[in-house]
Design a protein around this motif. Structure first.
Motif, short mmCIF file in Angstrom:
data_model
loop_
_atom_site.label_atom_id
_atom_site.label_comp_id
_atom_site.label_asym_id
_atom_site.label_seq_id
_atom_site.Cartn_x
_atom_site.Cartn_y
_atom_site.Cartn_z
N GLN A 9 100.92 61.20 -30.88
CA GLN A 9 100.90 62.52 -31.51
C GLN A 9 100.67 62.42 -33.01
N VAL A 12 97.07 62.00 -33.36
CA VAL A 12 96.40 63.27 -33.07
C VAL A 12 96.46 64.20 -34.28
N ARG A 16 93.41 65.88 -36.50
CA ARG A 16 93.25 67.28 -36.90
C ARG A 16 92.90 67.39 -38.38
N LEU A 31 91.23 59.31 -32.61
CA LEU A 31 91.53 59.75 -31.25
C LEU A 31 91.44 58.60 -30.26
N VAL A 44 96.72 63.47 -24.44
CA VAL A 44 95.91 62.91 -25.52
C VAL A 44 94.47 62.73 -25.07
N GLN A 46 92.99 64.53 -22.85
CA GLN A 46 92.41 65.87 -22.81
C GLN A 46 91.96 66.31 -24.20
N GLN A 47 92.79 66.01 -25.21
CA GLN A 47 92.43 66.36 -26.59
C GLN A 47 91.20 65.58 -27.05
N GLU A 50 88.12 67.14 -25.44
CA GLU A 50 87.75 68.40 -26.09
C GLU A 50 87.06 68.13 -27.42
#
Length: 318
Positions: A9, A12, A16, A31, A44, A46-47, A50
């Motif tokens: 996290q 992540v 951002r 990532l 993670v 999934q992020q 995307e």
């Protein structure tokens, strides 16, 4: 596991910040580090997928989504996202397979249902597609995308009378985009033509042409054909000119252009033959030969219309 999730996290969050600062390559690397540090963290992955989709890395996104579906088999998002990517790559069978899995988990997902309808249309499963678009409208009765697709399918199936009541409200719907309203107007013109309501067809097509972003030679030929059927000859000429400007080799427009040229030449000869020093040039009621519309290929969607010649049409020549 808690430590691994915390590290992921943190990475992540760094992603951002990097992404918002325009440092996309750094964001991608961070990532990947987050996934590598905790490969079993489906959220993670999934992020990451995307992010990859948003930045055009479709192949990498497919790989991540395939792994995510294994790690989180009860999450509909990766199945649906994967379906869209496979659809773009024209892998329709695999796309539909994943879509069905996603819809089993989320039966009212609008995005998934619309794609399902499109895939069913591509497969020739028109009845299933109609049912799917109606499923969308059961969830969102005023969903414009589904309404447009349903109307287009009804026209394709030879049921224009079912399409017109779907399309008319969209033409005046302020919540629809300009492009959507223009598309509704255009399809409404096609539906009217299929019902041989040629005057209404011309009016609707004209309105659509004002706001359509892309207009092809086929579109202008459709306009010319409708005007010819509606006996609005003064509108046929500019439509033919526009079509031939876009595609000088357009077969049907060239055929129509030849008929128009022959008719114009004939009327000019008639006019010249009447000239005397005591009489102004004019017409004496001799009608030009009709344009044999039955020899023209009708535009797509109007194939079933009973074609008949326009014998009463008169060009406004001066």
């Amino acid at each position: 596991m808690a430590i691994l999730d915390s590290e992921s996290q943190d990475l992540v969050e760094q992603v951002r910040v990097a992404s918002e600062s325009g440092r996309q390559e750094q964001a991608a690397e961070l990532l990947k580090q987050a996934v590598a540090s905790n490969p079993n963290n489906a959220a993670v992955r999934q992020q990451l997928s995307e992010f990859l989709i948003a930045n055009g890395y479709s192949e990498e996104a497919i790989q991540q989504l395939q792994k995510t579906t294994v790690l989180a088999p009860d999450d509909p998002r990766p199945y649906i996202d994967l379906s869209y990517l496979l659809y773009e790559k024209k892998q329709y069978t695999d796309a539909l397979k994943n879509l069905e899995l996603g819809l089993m988990l989320d039966p009212t997902n609008i995005r998934a249902l619309i794609l399902k309808g499109e895939l069913e249309e591509l497969a020739g499963l028109n009845s299933s597609a109609v049912e799917t678009y109606h499923r969308v409208l059961q969830v969102e009765p005023y969903n414009i995308v589904s309404r447009l697709k349903l109307a287009g399918l009804e026209i394709k199936l030879g049921e224009p009378n079912r399409a017109t009541p779907i399309l008319r409200p969209i033409c005046h719907n302020t919540s629809a985009t300009i492009e959507q309203r223009a598309e509704a107007q255009w399809m409404l013109g096609i539906a009217y033509g299929a019902e041989q309501r040629w005057t209404d067809s011309v009016a609707s097509l004209e309105q659509a042409l004002k706001n359509r972003e892309q207009v092809s030679a086929d579109d202008w030929y459709r306009m010319a054909y409708a005007c010819l059927q509606a006996n609005q000859m003064e509108k046929v000429y500019p439509a033919v000119t526009q079509a031939l400007t876009l595609n000088p080799m357009h077969t049907e427009t060239n055929r129509l252009s030849n008929f128009l040229t022959q008719q114009t030449n004939q009327m000019n000869i008639q006019q010249a033959s009447l000239y005397t020093p005591l009489q102004r040039p004019g017409f004496i009621g001799q009608e030009p030969e009709r344009i044999p519309i039955e020899t023209l290929q009708p535009p797509q969607g109007w194939e079933r219309v009973n074609r008949h010649s326009v014998s009463s049409a008169r060009p406004n020549l001066k």
